[in-house]
Design a protein around this motif. Structure first.
Motif, mmCIF file in Angstrom:
data_model
loop_
_atom_site.group_PDB
_atom_site.id
_atom_site.type_symbol
_atom_site.label_atom_id
_atom_site.label_comp_id
_atom_site.label_asym_id
_atom_site.label_seq_id
_atom_site.Cartn_x
_atom_site.Cartn_y
_atom_site.Cartn_z
ATOM 1 N N THR A 204 0.829 -1.205 0.000
ATOM 2 C CA THR A 204 0.000 0.000 0.000
ATOM 3 C C THR A 204 0.861 1.252 0.000
ATOM 4 O OG1 THR A 204 -1.799 -1.152 1.141
ATOM 5 C CG2 THR A 204 -1.761 1.257 1.312
ATOM 6 N N ARG A 205 1.861 1.283 0.855
ATOM 7 C CA ARG A 205 2.699 2.474 0.969
ATOM 8 C C ARG A 205 3.529 2.704 -0.291
ATOM 9 N NH1 ARG A 205 4.369 0.991 7.233
ATOM 10 N NH2 ARG A 205 2.494 1.885 8.197
ATOM 11 N N SER A 206 4.120 1.659 -0.833
ATOM 12 C CA SER A 206 4.940 1.800 -2.033
ATOM 13 C C SER A 206 4.086 2.135 -3.249
ATOM 14 C CB SER A 206 5.729 0.516 -2.287
ATOM 15 O OG SER A 206 6.641 0.273 -1.232
ATOM 16 N N LEU A 207 2.928 1.493 -3.361
ATOM 17 C CA LEU A 207 2.035 1.773 -4.486
ATOM 18 C C LEU A 207 1.527 3.206 -4.436
ATOM 19 C CD1 LEU A 207 0.634 0.494 -6.971
ATOM 20 C CD2 LEU A 207 -1.296 -0.043 -5.453
ATOM 21 N N SER A 208 1.291 3.709 -3.232
ATOM 22 C CA SER A 208 0.865 5.102 -3.093
ATOM 23 C C SER A 208 1.898 6.052 -3.674
ATOM 24 C CB SER A 208 0.620 5.439 -1.614
ATOM 25 O OG SER A 208 0.329 6.814 -1.467
#
Length: 288
Positions: A204-208
């Motif tokens: 989630t954090r990297s995709l954001s």
């Protein structure tokens, strides 16, 4: 037995085979409260939800529909549950597309996105929600076939779906991933499941970061013990009877109590929120 009585009484002892049927649960989960009033937060949006036939996925689908969204749901094999979810969505006055198959198959995931675009012409919200878990008491008891299957279902499928879906998404659209309190607290009997849920947080954090320049927000919801078909399909009867009692609130949560978090993250109310996790867990203190 309603959720208020769950504060005082044990859940009846029960078990099912995976992935579980909502229609066989006692009591059946609460999907949406009568008091929940839609306000067109998602009017004319199109959402694709994995694991949308029951539990949290069904509740998200119905809440999205009450907010004006057309909905497509992906499910594995529980036809009766999926048809009922579709009926519930359409009762809210929007359209529903049901897609049957295994999200571990990357070609199936691509075809699901294609089907949504062909039916609705757009895709604004992706909810990566489907999951599975297998109870094993410690690392020595883990079956590696189960580990591979759990990773394929819980996190690798998110890559398949997101890679295809994000091609069609634009500024203001949203991706929401379902992680778990287990990612933060751990469970010795759910080591592989917990590992996948931790991976979802990092995903989630990297995709954001990756999609932020395109104006696409990516967030997650980390449910605690929520009363869904996965519970009687995973645990023995004694565990089910005590399910959720260890929380501060002292009972399991209902899908109706989780779904509004997804509505918030999908809506313009969360326009300045990305790379975050909302914890809906009955009062459990977690870091991160």
């Amino acid at each position: 037995m309603d959720k208020e009585k769950l504060k005082e009484e044990e859940l009846p002892k029960q078990s099912q085979d995976q992935p579980g049927k909502e229609s066989e649960m006692n009591p059946e989960p609460e999907i949406i409260r009568d008091s929940y009033k839609g306000s067109d937060k998602l009017k004319d949006k199109v959402a694709l939800i994995t694991g949308g036939d029951s539990g949290i996925g069904r509740a998200v689908a119905v809440h999205f529909a009450r907010e004006g969204a057309n909905v497509a749901i992906i499910y594995l094999e529980e036809d009766e549950d999926a048809e009922l979810t579709c009926d519930m969505v359409e009762e809210e006055g929007t359209e529903c597309l049901i897609l049957r198959g295994d999200i571990r198959n990357k070609e199936f995931c691509k075809s699901c996105v294609d089907d949504v675009i062909n039916r609705f012409g757009t895709l604004n919200i992706l909810v990566n929600n489907a999951g599975e878990q297998h109870v094993r008491q410690g690392i020595q008891e883990i079956n590696m076939d189960d580990v591979e299957r759990t990773f394929q279902t819980n996190i690798i499928s998110m890559f398949y779906l997101t890679q295809n879906a994000s091609k069609h998404m634009k500024k203001g659209d949203s991706i929401i991933n379902t992680t778990s309190v287990v990612a933060y607290q751990g469970r010795e009997y759910l080591i592989d499941y917990g590992a996948t849920k931790g991976a979802i947080v990092s995903f989630t954090r990297s995709l954001s970061d990756d999609l932020a320049p395109d104006g696409i927000r990516v967030n997650a919801v980390a449910p605690g013990p929520i009363w869904t078909p996965l519970i009687p399909a995973t645990f023995d009867e004694e565990h089910v009877a005590e399910f959720g009692k260890s929380t501060s609130i002292g009972r399991p949560g209902q899908p109706s109590e989780v779904a509004p978090a997804y509505v918030f993250l999908a809506s313009d109310d969360a326009s300045y929120i990305s790379a975050q996790v909302i914890h809906v867990n009955g009062g459990e203190a977690v870091g991160g």
